[in-house]
Scaffold this motif. Structure first.
Motif, mmCIF file in Angstrom:
data_model
loop_
_atom_site.group_PDB
_atom_site.id
_atom_site.type_symbol
_atom_site.label_atom_id
_atom_site.label_comp_id
_atom_site.label_asym_id
_atom_site.label_seq_id
_atom_site.Cartn_x
_atom_site.Cartn_y
_atom_site.Cartn_z
ATOM 1 N N GLY A 29 0.865 -1.109 -0.054
ATOM 2 C CA GLY A 29 0.096 0.125 -0.078
ATOM 3 C C GLY A 29 0.696 1.335 -0.087
ATOM 4 N N LYS A 30 2.210 1.256 -0.479
ATOM 5 C CA LYS A 30 2.906 2.353 -0.330
ATOM 6 C C LYS A 30 2.351 3.734 -1.399
ATOM 7 C CE LYS A 30 6.239 2.396 -2.540
ATOM 8 N NZ LYS A 30 7.316 1.708 -3.468
ATOM 9 N N SER A 31 1.971 3.060 -2.583
ATOM 10 C CA SER A 31 1.452 4.158 -3.392
ATOM 11 C C SER A 31 0.252 4.754 -2.989
ATOM 12 C CB SER A 31 1.733 3.778 -4.874
ATOM 13 O OG SER A 31 2.519 3.116 -5.170
ATOM 14 N N THR A 32 -0.461 3.936 -2.444
ATOM 15 C CA THR A 32 -1.976 4.428 -1.990
ATOM 16 C C THR A 32 -1.603 5.522 -0.726
ATOM 17 O OG1 THR A 32 -2.791 2.158 -2.149
ATOM 18 C CG2 THR A 32 -4.180 3.599 -1.137
ATOM 19 N N GLN A 44 -2.522 6.961 -7.474
ATOM 20 C CA GLN A 44 -0.902 6.691 -7.776
ATOM 21 C C GLN A 44 -0.375 7.610 -8.812
ATOM 22 O OE1 GLN A 44 -0.585 2.492 -7.999
ATOM 23 N NE2 GLN A 44 -1.881 2.351 -6.134
ATOM 24 N N GLY A 98 1.074 -2.024 -11.766
ATOM 25 C CA GLY A 98 1.107 -1.948 -10.329
ATOM 26 C C GLY A 98 2.416 -1.785 -9.476
ATOM 27 N N THR A 120 6.096 0.181 -8.570
ATOM 28 C CA THR A 120 6.785 1.384 -8.865
ATOM 29 C C THR A 120 8.391 1.236 -9.426
ATOM 30 O OG1 THR A 120 5.592 2.065 -6.847
ATOM 31 C CG2 THR A 120 7.369 3.685 -7.785
ATOM 32 N N LYS A 143 -3.696 -1.315 5.970
ATOM 33 C CA LYS A 143 -4.923 -2.269 5.706
ATOM 34 C C LYS A 143 -5.781 -2.835 6.720
ATOM 35 C CE LYS A 143 -2.820 -3.484 1.365
ATOM 36 N NZ LYS A 143 -2.698 -4.519 0.012
ATOM 37 N N ASP A 196 -8.457 -1.939 7.855
ATOM 38 C CA ASP A 196 -9.728 -2.136 7.740
ATOM 39 C C ASP A 196 -10.320 -3.719 7.094
ATOM 40 O OD1 ASP A 196 -10.113 -1.590 3.999
ATOM 41 O OD2 ASP A 196 -8.300 -1.456 5.192
ATOM 42 N N SER A 199 -5.416 2.780 7.607
ATOM 43 C CA SER A 199 -5.753 2.315 6.239
ATOM 44 C C SER A 199 -5.561 3.364 5.382
ATOM 45 C CB SER A 199 -7.312 1.766 6.447
ATOM 46 O OG SER A 199 -7.870 1.772 5.293
ATOM 47 N N ALA A 200 -4.688 3.244 4.580
ATOM 48 C CA ALA A 200 -4.578 3.998 3.221
ATOM 49 C C ALA A 200 -5.499 4.199 2.545
ATOM 50 C CB ALA A 200 -3.300 3.766 2.481
HETATM 51 P P1 GTP Z 1 4.209 -1.350 -5.488
HETATM 52 O O1 GTP Z 1 4.302 0.068 -5.801
HETATM 53 O O2 GTP Z 1 3.871 -2.428 -6.371
HETATM 54 O O3 GTP Z 1 5.207 -1.711 -4.328
HETATM 55 O O4 GTP Z 1 2.713 -1.441 -4.399
HETATM 56 P P2 GTP Z 1 2.187 -0.557 -3.274
HETATM 57 O O5 GTP Z 1 2.911 -0.922 -2.017
HETATM 58 O O6 GTP Z 1 2.629 0.807 -3.914
HETATM 59 O O7 GTP Z 1 0.811 -0.922 -3.303
HETATM 60 P P3 GTP Z 1 -0.503 -0.125 -3.731
HETATM 61 O O8 GTP Z 1 -0.546 1.162 -3.094
HETATM 62 O O9 GTP Z 1 -0.370 -0.232 -4.982
HETATM 63 O O10 GTP Z 1 -1.751 -0.974 -3.094
HETATM 64 C C1 GTP Z 1 -1.694 -2.243 -3.514
HETATM 65 C C2 GTP Z 1 -3.264 -2.991 -3.358
HETATM 66 O O11 GTP Z 1 -3.548 -2.675 -1.866
HETATM 67 C C3 GTP Z 1 -4.216 -1.708 -4.311
HETATM 68 O O12 GTP Z 1 -5.183 -2.541 -4.510
HETATM 69 C C4 GTP Z 1 -4.674 -0.778 -2.933
HETATM 70 O O13 GTP Z 1 -5.857 -0.546 -3.284
HETATM 71 C C5 GTP Z 1 -4.760 -1.795 -1.816
HETATM 72 N N1 GTP Z 1 -4.720 -1.085 -0.245
HETATM 73 C C6 GTP Z 1 -3.687 -0.204 -0.156
HETATM 74 N N2 GTP Z 1 -4.057 0.264 1.163
HETATM 75 C C7 GTP Z 1 -5.151 -0.519 1.466
HETATM 76 C C8 GTP Z 1 -5.922 -0.478 2.747
HETATM 77 O O14 GTP Z 1 -5.501 0.278 3.738
HETATM 78 N N3 GTP Z 1 -6.872 -1.075 2.884
HETATM 79 C C9 GTP Z 1 -7.186 -2.201 1.871
HETATM 80 N N4 GTP Z 1 -8.346 -2.686 2.051
HETATM 81 N N5 GTP Z 1 -6.602 -1.907 0.611
HETATM 82 C C10 GTP Z 1 -5.498 -1.173 0.506
#
Ligand code: GTP
Length: 600
Positions: free
Chosen positions: A18-21, A41, A53, A55, A133, A135, A163-164
């Motif tokens: 969830g880093k990007s979120t 993102q 998906g 980075t 996450k 949630d 929860s991002a």
């Molecule tokens: P990379 O850039 O590939 O390393 O991924 P990331 O860590 O940036 O993850 P990203 O933000 O793309 O989130 C991955 C998935 O998790 C996405 O489908 C988001 O919608 C979901 N997600 C992120 N944060 C939360 C959260 O707090 N709760 C839930 N339920 N889903 C989340």
């Protein structure tokens, strides 16, 4: 903004945690981007990144934030999450003083969480763990917090639960960063000194350098010098990423911002370089160890007439990605092309996809290989990046002292019920198990050494399928080791095809030789003559298969039928031919090249 009011931080996490979120939420929260939902993102700029998906290239953004009555300038340095890019992670970390270690509360600690934690810890950064996450109905924040406590010795009650996605707890993130991260050191009165930590090519302004200002200040018109090359440049523009390039009048100590100067090509921008003002030299900062290409593949145009346009596309793409190494290569079978070096197989895939999508290139890629070393009895060492260049060690045995291949130390995390099959997986891939420990009652962390050649093929896919997706994996290079290596050649109708050669461990020759011949038989289409496929090592034939000749005229069944149907069939054949290359008389599809290294 004086340094006390600046915080430079990053977010590190295992892929998909969830880093990007979270980055998007923080940018929304501080009004850098609007909450339209269209901004999903923003930091993942490239199309491939969005699609996959992931980075790839580190991007950064500045935010303004009020905390306890004071205005702060918060610089978020984005870092890529995948193992192939750990080099980019460490260079991004060098521009920060603190980092959020984001852990998915449902999945708990994964291999990249561990690897990223040690990278940040090694850089001396303040690590602020957060559970994301929460949630999710499957979230087990208490358990994940326990894992963090036992793996990293960070007290579990100090960990934020957020929860991002829903925004829960996100308002506490920046206050935590401000309170825990030390402000950048340095002084505005000292001579200008800046660390170049990222660079890219912008179609409008040319080379853009992202720098962390360690001392002093800089503005348009200043003359700066690269410690690395001694070259002088005139600054044309300075600014911050907000989130796009936004010009400012000044950049000063503690800030992270971009500089545009009269740099002609990205090759002049050495990541890790220290810049100073003309006539005010400073002691350079410790630089970075440059990224080493560990996976090589040949890239050839399907149609030799496209060589020049492809050459241009490759040049352009590598401008944006200085970690790809490029050398011209000539193959007897495939003609003129290039040998490209990548950080890993994902990096290679992303590159190929960009070449095809952004530049509409039609290329053939040979099977990935790692670099090998041969030590001769006279003491010389030869580096081999192309399997066809690997000598026949049998004939040359009096001259070759040893052959060596690169190894990695790997960290694998998984639920304990997979322990047996994970150990087996490592052993069948010539791995050497170091130890395994429990990070909680049911999760195991396994450390082992593996030949890099094993992981550039299908190790990762096997790991995922054998653990039903529950195992995670990360690695770092651990140097070369002596290994009994031989070259496997493929002969088509008696002719060795250089682009199909592979280097492998002696113990694998018989099985691999048979497998390769079988797989080639499956992917090579029947043609108007018999095709004899042979594999050979050290001059001995290992296996033989025959693709029987095709007798029927493919359009025969259409005779009498209507012309559109016939055209359709011919077109479909043409379509199928797209990724074909004629080697002598034999047509080889792209799959033939990739079938060399996969294991059945
Ligand atoms: P990379 O850039 O590939 O390393 O991924 P990331 O860590 O940036 O993850 P990203 O933000 O793309 O989130 C991955 C998935 O998790 C996405 O489908 C988001 O919608 C979901 N997600 C992120 N944060 C939360 C959260 O707090 N709760 C839930 N339920 N889903 C989340």
């Amino acid at each position: 903004y004086p340094p006390e009011r600046i915080r430079n931080f990053s977010i590190i996490a295992h892929i998909d945690h969830g880093k990007s979120t979270l980055a998007d939420r923080l940018l929304e929260h501080t009004g850098v981007i609007t909450k339209s939902g269209k901004n999903k993102q923003v930091l993942d700029k490239l199309k491939v990144e969005r699609e996959r998906g992931i980075t790839v290239k580190a991007q950064s953004a500045s935010m303004f934030y009020e905390h306890k009555g004071d205005q702060y300038l918060m610089n978020l340095i984005d870092t890529p999450g995948h193992v192939d890019f750990s080099y980019e992670v460490s260079r991004s970390l060098a521009a920060c003083q603190g980092t959020i270690l984001l852990v998915d509360a449902a999945q708990g600690i994964q291999a990249q969480t561990v690897a990223n934690f040690y990278l940040a810890f090694g850089e001396g950064l303040e690590v602020i763990p957060m559970l994301n996450k929460v949630d999710l109905p499957t979230a087990e924040p208490e358990r994940a917090a326990q894992q963090i406590e036992s793996a990293f010795e960070i007290e579990s009650d100090k960990i934020l639960h957020i929860s991002a996605k829903t925004g829960l707890g996100v308002d506490q993130v920046l206050p935590a960063v401000i309170e825990k991260t030390p402000p950048p050191l340095g002084s505005v009165d000292k001579p200008f000194k800046a660390l170049l930590f990222d660079t890219w090519y912008d179609t409008y302004v040319g080379v853009v350098c992202l720098m962390a200002i360690k001392d002093g200040s800089i503005k348009r018109g200043d003359r700066i010098v690269s410690s690395h090359s001694g070259t002088k440049y005139e600054v044309a523009e300075v600014g911050i990423m907000h989130p796009e390039q936004t010009p400012t009048t000044l950049l000063q100590v503690g800030q992270v911002g971009y500089i545009v100067c009269n740099m002609k090509s990205i090759a002049e921008a050495h990541v890790g370089d220290t810049f100073y003002k003309d006539r005010h030299p400073v002691e350079p900062l410790p630089g970075f160890v440059p990224a080493k290409s560990m996976v090589f593949a040949g890239v050839f145009p399907i149609d030799a007439g496209e060589f020049d346009s492809l050459n241009e596309s490759i040049q352009k793409l590598t401008l944006n990605d200085s970690s790809v190494s490029v050398h011209k290569e000539t193959s007897a079978a495939l003609g003129q092309g290039w040998r490209l070096g990548f950080l890993g197989t994902l990096h290679m895939d992303v590159f190929r996809q960009r070449l095809e999508e952004e530049y509409d290139a039609n290329v053939l890629i040979t099977s990935p290989t790692v670099p090998y070393q041969i030590k001769f009895t006279d003491g010389t060492i030869k580096f081999i990046q192309t399997p066809a260049d690997f000598p026949d060690t049998h004939t040359l045995q009096d001259f070759v002292e040893s052959t060596m291949e690169p190894y990695v130390s790997a960290t694998i995390l998984f639920p304990e019920k997979y322990l047996g099959c994970m150990l087996e997986l490592c052993t069948t891939h010539r791995g050497e198990i170091h130890n395994h420990t429990y990070i909680d009652e049911t999760r195991v962390m396994l450390k082992c050494e593996l030949p890099m050649a094993e992981i550039v093929t299908d190790f990762y896919d096997k790991l995922k399928s054998k653990s039903q997706g529950f195992a995670s994996f990360d690695y770092e290079e651990s140097g070369y080791k002596t290994s009994d290596l031989v070259k496997m050649e493929v002969l088509l109708n008696g002719e060795a095809v250089d682009a199909l050669a592979a280097v492998m461990h002696k113990s694998m020759v018989v099985t691999a030789g048979r497998d390769i011949a079988k797989r080639l038989k499956e992917v090579i289409r029947r043609q108007l003559f018999d095709i004899i496929i042979q594999t050979s090592a050290n001059g001995k034939i290992v296996a033989r298969e025959t693709v029987k000749q095709l007798r029927k005229n493919v359009t025969a069944k259409c005779y009498g039928g209507d012309i559109t149907r016939k055209m359709k069939l011919l077109n479909r054949q043409k379509e199928g031919k797209k990724r074909m290359k004629k080697i002598g008389k034999v047509e080889l599809p792209q799959e033939a090249f990739l079938s060399i290294m996969t294991k059945s």
